[in-house]
Design an enzyme around this catalytic site. Structure first.
Site, PDB file in Angstrom:
ATOM      1  N   SER A   1       2.974  14.465   2.244  1.00 28.02           N
ATOM      2  CA  SER A   1       2.030  14.801   1.178  1.00 28.02           C
ATOM      3  C   SER A   1       2.039  16.278   0.792  1.00 28.02           C
ATOM      4  O   SER A   1       2.134  17.166   1.638  1.00 28.02           O
ATOM      5  CB  SER A   1       0.612  14.422   1.616  1.00 28.02           C
ATOM      6  OG  SER A   1      -0.331  14.792   0.631  1.00 28.02           O
TER       7      SER A   1
ATOM      8  N   THR B   1      -4.075   7.159  -0.813  1.00 29.66           N
ATOM      9  CA  THR B   1      -2.666   6.868  -1.052  1.00 29.66           C
ATOM     10  C   THR B   1      -2.240   5.648  -0.256  1.00 29.66           C
ATOM     11  O   THR B   1      -3.075   4.967   0.370  1.00 29.66           O
ATOM     12  CB  THR B   1      -1.786   8.100  -0.729  1.00 29.66           C
ATOM     13  OG1 THR B   1      -0.464   7.871  -1.219  1.00 29.66           O
ATOM     14  CG2 THR B   1      -1.755   8.392   0.763  1.00 29.66           C
TER      15      THR B   1
ATOM     16  N   LYS C   1      -4.841   1.830  -1.797  1.00 27.20           N
ATOM     17  CA  LYS C   1      -5.390   2.000  -3.136  1.00 27.20           C
ATOM     18  C   LYS C   1      -6.165   0.776  -3.620  1.00 27.20           C
ATOM     19  O   LYS C   1      -7.013   0.893  -4.508  1.00 27.20           O
ATOM     20  CB  LYS C   1      -4.275   2.357  -4.128  1.00 27.20           C
ATOM     21  CG  LYS C   1      -3.686   3.737  -3.885  1.00 27.20           C
ATOM     22  CD  LYS C   1      -2.682   4.114  -4.952  1.00 27.20           C
ATOM     23  CE  LYS C   1      -2.132   5.518  -4.709  1.00 27.20           C
ATOM     24  NZ  LYS C   1      -1.229   5.962  -5.781  1.00 27.20           N
TER      25      LYS C   1
ATOM     26  N   ASP D   1      -3.881   8.186 -11.360  1.00 31.87           N
ATOM     27  CA  ASP D   1      -2.439   7.939 -11.460  1.00 31.87           C
ATOM     28  C   ASP D   1      -2.038   7.638 -12.899  1.00 31.87           C
ATOM     29  O   ASP D   1      -0.910   7.931 -13.311  1.00 31.87           O
ATOM     30  CB  ASP D   1      -2.029   6.767 -10.567  1.00 31.87           C
ATOM     31  CG  ASP D   1      -1.945   7.140  -9.101  1.00 31.87           C
ATOM     32  OD1 ASP D   1      -1.772   8.339  -8.803  1.00 31.87           O
ATOM     33  OD2 ASP D   1      -2.043   6.239  -8.261  1.00 31.87           O
TER      34      ASP D   1
ATOM     35  N   GLY E   1       7.876  -2.630  -7.467  1.00 28.10           N
ATOM     36  CA  GLY E   1       6.665  -2.681  -6.670  1.00 28.10           C
ATOM     37  C   GLY E   1       5.511  -3.256  -7.466  1.00 28.10           C
ATOM     38  O   GLY E   1       5.570  -3.350  -8.698  1.00 28.10           O
TER      39      GLY E   1
ATOM     40  N   GLY F   1       2.038  -2.623  -6.079  1.00 30.58           N
ATOM     41  CA  GLY F   1       0.848  -2.102  -5.423  1.00 30.58           C
ATOM     42  C   GLY F   1      -0.036  -1.331  -6.380  1.00 30.58           C
ATOM     43  O   GLY F   1       0.084  -1.445  -7.609  1.00 30.58           O
TER      44      GLY F   1
ATOM     45  N   ALA G   1      -0.216   1.916  -7.197  1.00 32.31           N
ATOM     46  CA  ALA G   1       0.445   2.834  -8.118  1.00 32.31           C
ATOM     47  C   ALA G   1       1.148   2.067  -9.227  1.00 32.31           C
ATOM     48  O   ALA G   1       1.128   2.465 -10.401  1.00 32.31           O
ATOM     49  CB  ALA G   1       1.448   3.711  -7.366  1.00 32.31           C
TER      50      ALA G   1
ATOM     51  N   TYR H   1       7.693  12.082  -4.772  1.00 34.13           N
ATOM     52  CA  TYR H   1       7.833  13.522  -5.019  1.00 34.13           C
ATOM     53  C   TYR H   1       8.381  14.277  -3.826  1.00 34.13           C
ATOM     54  O   TYR H   1       8.544  15.495  -3.887  1.00 34.13           O
ATOM     55  CB  TYR H   1       6.488  14.128  -5.438  1.00 34.13           C
ATOM     56  CG  TYR H   1       5.352  13.853  -4.471  1.00 34.13           C
ATOM     57  CD1 TYR H   1       5.102  14.698  -3.400  1.00 34.13           C
ATOM     58  CD2 TYR H   1       4.536  12.746  -4.637  1.00 34.13           C
ATOM     59  CE1 TYR H   1       4.067  14.448  -2.513  1.00 34.13           C
ATOM     60  CE2 TYR H   1       3.494  12.490  -3.758  1.00 34.13           C
ATOM     61  CZ  TYR H   1       3.264  13.339  -2.704  1.00 34.13           C
ATOM     62  OH  TYR H   1       2.234  13.068  -1.823  1.00 34.13           O
TER      63      TYR H   1
END
Length: 412
Positions: free
Chosen positions: A13, A52, A56, A94, A118, A120, A122, A198
């Site tokens: 993170s 995170t 979420k 987000d 995905g 989820g 995000a 990231y």
């Protein structure tokens, strides 16, 4: 905890860096097992937390209210406590973060066929954001529970019409920095790739896209944008229109590696040490790591095992540096001859070709391939196309080291 981040694994993170730089207030990272999530939310007197992977959606039953952003996306990445009555409200930033990432990368969502890897929290925020930006079609690529809008992720031919690909899975995230979901060459209509990861700054998926000339971006802009919005929710304030760009550039300067490539005696170590000192970064030289791995000096490596043996140690040294961030890295003269080395260095860095004209280069005793003037000149001519092709920028070092340093600073 007053403010912070909760998740299962948080070693990757950047949230603390962003929030503490932005607000000047302490920000805590709290790793929670699934069985600890409920007790934390019910008993910890925090003021606000980011949420995170993988919580979420799991946090929603513990909240008293959902803001429109969270209701719309079906996921929460920010929880704010009402100081008056202690109630918890879930938000989702987000959505805004993803749109900032797409805009900064020049990826146009309007009219696009979008596939999100995905399903989820995000991924759901990305889907809503893409639809709001005018996407023509939005589908998920998943590992199970297939349906009309849920395609098998390991069968990319099922979404061969994909124009914008978004990775909202952890595949490629530190420490699994070499992983990627699949080969994007199977998507013939692809015109944009966005990766919510990231760390590393550029995942293998993003590097694949760039090598094909496809606009792409890693998730650094997304995480910064959502973090600034989260801080505004935590502190009931606005940081202004330039806050996201300022925080993004600050974080990039702190975390991105600057990799110096070029011929032996071109000044990589000298300029590199000066650059690291000026920017407050760590300096490392791949030759030093090679010596440590081999337990001997470089001429002895060449004497025992030849160039092939040296390149093996050099590749191992570069692989060991690939996860590192915030470094100035001086590479050996032949490091970029191996495409695997170039990709490893690009995960977290930009490549700067430090170019010194052949007549100014000096033969060096510890470089068996360039010990004479004729050999040095021939080596320069042979390697020049590779140096220029692999570099993000070419910097002349025909003058003083201070002049080369300033040119690099102007670029970065």
């Amino acid at each position: 905890m007053t403010f912070g981040l909760i998740g299962e694994h948080l070693g990757h993170s950047f949230s603390r860096l962003i929030h503490e730089h932005l607000t000047g207030l302490p920000y805590e990272l709290r790793e929670l097992r699934p069985d600890q999530l409920g007790p934390f939310l019910q008993s910890e007197p925090f003021g606000g937390v980011n949420v995170t992977i993988p919580y979420k959606q799991a946090v929603i039953p513990y909240l008293h209210a959902l803001a429109p952003s969270a209701r719309l996306t079906g996921a929460v990445n920010v929880i704010v406590r009402n100081p008056a009555d202690g109630t918890l409200t879930g938000h989702n930033t987000d959505f805004d973060g993803f749109l900032s990432m797409a805009e900064s990368a020049g990826v146009v969502l309007d009219g696009a066929s979008v596939v999100i890897l995905g399903a989820g929290g995000a991924a759901k925020a990305v889907a809503v954001a893409a639809i709001s930006a005018g996407a023509r079609k939005v589908r998920f690529a998943v590992r199970h529970d297939f349906g009309p809008d849920r395609l098998p992720i390991d069968e990319p031919q099922a979404f061969a019409d994909c124009e914008v690909l978004v990775n909202a899975t952890p595949v490629g995230m530190y420490p699994g920095i070499w992983d990627k979901p699949f080969d994007i060459s199977t998507l013939p209509h692809l015109r944009g790739v966005l990766d919510c990861i990231y760390n590393p700054i550029s995942t293998p998926l993003v590097l694949d896209a760039r090598e094909r000339g496809i606009p792409s971006a890693g998730g650094l802009m997304m995480v910064v944008s959502q973090a600034v919005r989260a801080a505004e929710l935590f502190h009931s304030c606005s940081y202004g229109p330039d806050a996201v760009e300022d925080e993004y550039l600050t974080l990039l300067r702190e975390r991105r590696n600057i990799v110096l490539t070029g011929m032996p005696s071109s000044g990589k170590s000298t300029v590199g040490k000066m650059l690291a000192a000026r920017l407050g970064l760590r300096f490392t030289d791949t030759d030093d790591i090679v010596r440590t791995f081999a337990g001997m000096d470089i001429p002895e490596i060449f004497s025992r095992w030849g160039e092939a043996g040296f390149r093996k140690y050099e590749k191992a040294a570069i692989e060991s540096l690939a996860p590192e961030q915030g470094c100035v890295i001086a590479t050996g003269g032949g490091a970029v001859l191996d495409p695997d080395n170039v990709r490893a260095l690009r995960l977290n860095g930009i490549l700067v070709f430090l170019d010194r004209s052949p007549h100014l280069l000096q033969p060096t005793a510890d470089r068996p391939l360039s010990q004479g003037r004729a050999a040095l000149d021939a080596l320069y001519r042979k390697r020049l196309p590779v140096y220029t092709a692999t570099a993000d920028v070419r910097i002349s070092n025909d003058g003083t080291p201070e002049e080369a340093l300033q040119r690099i600073l102007n670029y970065v």
